[in-house]
Each structure stands twice: as C-alpha cells, then as structure tokens.
Design a protein around this motif. Structure first.
Motif, PDB file in Angstrom:
ATOM      1  N   LYS A 119       0.808  -1.217   0.000  1.00 36.73           N
ATOM      2  CA  LYS A 119       0.000   0.000   0.000  1.00 36.73           C
ATOM      3  C   LYS A 119       0.842   1.267   0.000  1.00 36.73           C
ATOM      4  O   LYS A 119       0.430   2.292  -0.506  1.00 36.73           O
ATOM      5  N   LYS A 170       2.769   3.731  -4.313  1.00 32.43           N
ATOM      6  CA  LYS A 170       1.748   4.044  -5.318  1.00 32.43           C
ATOM      7  C   LYS A 170       2.326   4.030  -6.728  1.00 32.43           C
ATOM      8  O   LYS A 170       1.619   3.842  -7.696  1.00 32.43           O
ATOM      9  N   SER A 207      -2.613   2.116  -8.911  1.00 34.61           N
ATOM     10  CA  SER A 207      -3.974   2.097  -8.371  1.00 34.61           C
ATOM     11  C   SER A 207      -3.973   2.704  -6.978  1.00 34.61           C
ATOM     12  O   SER A 207      -2.927   2.857  -6.344  1.00 34.61           O
ATOM     13  N   THR A 208      -5.135   3.025  -6.485  1.00 36.10           N
ATOM     14  CA  THR A 208      -5.229   3.588  -5.139  1.00 36.10           C
ATOM     15  C   THR A 208      -4.857   2.562  -4.078  1.00 36.10           C
ATOM     16  O   THR A 208      -4.509   2.927  -2.963  1.00 36.10           O
ATOM     17  N   GLU A 209      -4.896   1.270  -4.415  1.00 36.57           N
ATOM     18  CA  GLU A 209      -4.520   0.217  -3.459  1.00 36.57           C
ATOM     19  C   GLU A 209      -3.007   0.110  -3.277  1.00 36.57           C
ATOM     20  O   GLU A 209      -2.541  -0.475  -2.328  1.00 36.57           O
TER      21      GLU A 209
END
Length: 144
Positions: A7, A10, A73-75
């Motif tokens: 996480k 990014k 991705s935001t994940e």
C-alpha cells in the motif's frame, strides 16, 4: 489467497527503490548487481512492470528474481506473478512461484507453489511469498 499488495508504494520507482534497498541490506548479496525493470504497458494511471535480477551470492549460490507488478492504483503496488529461484553449488534448489492466473487443476497446479527436487514437474502448495520472505528464508537457512 491473494498476492501481496504494498500500500505504501503508489508508483513503480518507489517499489523499485524498495527492492533495490532490500537486496543491498543483506551482506551476502553482491554490492553491484543489475535490477532490470521494463514497463510492459500503461492504461491511464495503471502500469505493469517486470523486475528481474540474476544474483550470484557470496557463497556462489544463485538467486533469480522475476516479478510482474501492477502500479498506479489507489490500493498501491501489487504482485501479479513471481518466480524466486535459488540454487546452491551442491545441487540443492527451490523455486517459489505465483502464476498470473490459476490453472484448471488447483490441487496439482496451485497458483502459489514451490518447486524443489530433481525436476520442475512437482508443484507443492505454498502460501504467497514475496522478495522479503525469500531473502529471510535464504539468510536463516544458509547464511546464519
């Protein structure tokens, strides 16, 4: 089971720097090595990269690293597929793999698996691993 998602990364350069720093933190890894990276595709903010390295360690054992990672991705950054292959001079070897897509027979060909022995035909079920885990396995079993 799912593959690992980082996480905190990014973007790909952050993940690349993490892997590079991690490998350099082990005394048995050579000071100079090539961590090869290639962007496979980009769609909007999403990108897919491959990372590979062929490391000859201080005892002349060899570690081959191949990862496919998705970024943007935001994940965070996600491992999509990997192969971590370790071979010693005495002939002992193992290889952890994650296939990008599950096979039709998940018992014989689990998505997350371990190869070891005299050939590649046996696929032993394993939990998902990552480069951090593999480096610790090598350190604890062969360098301590």
């Amino acid at each position: 089971m799912n593959s690992k998602t980082y996480k905190r990364f990014k973007h790909f350069p952050d993940y690349h720097n993490f892997v590079n720093s991690l490998l350099h933190s082990y005394e048995f890894v050579p000071v100079w090595f090539l961590l090869e990276c290639k962007r496979q595709w980009k769609r909007g903010v999403l990108e897919m990269y491959t990372i590979s390295a062929n490391l000859t360690l201080s005892d002349n054992s060899v570690l081959l690293i191949n990862e496919i990672v998705g970024c943007g991705s935001t994940e965070g950054t996600r491992l999509i597929a990997y192969s971590y292959s370790y071979r010693r001079l005495d002939g002992f070897w193992f290889r952890y793999e994650m296939d990008e897509r599950p096979k039709s027979d998940p018992v014989k060909y689990p998505q997350f698996h371990l190869h070891t022995g005299t050939d590649d035909k046996h696929h032993f079920l394993s939990r998902p691993v990552d480069i951090e885990t593999v480096m610790e396995i090598i350190k604890k079993n062969f360098f301590e």
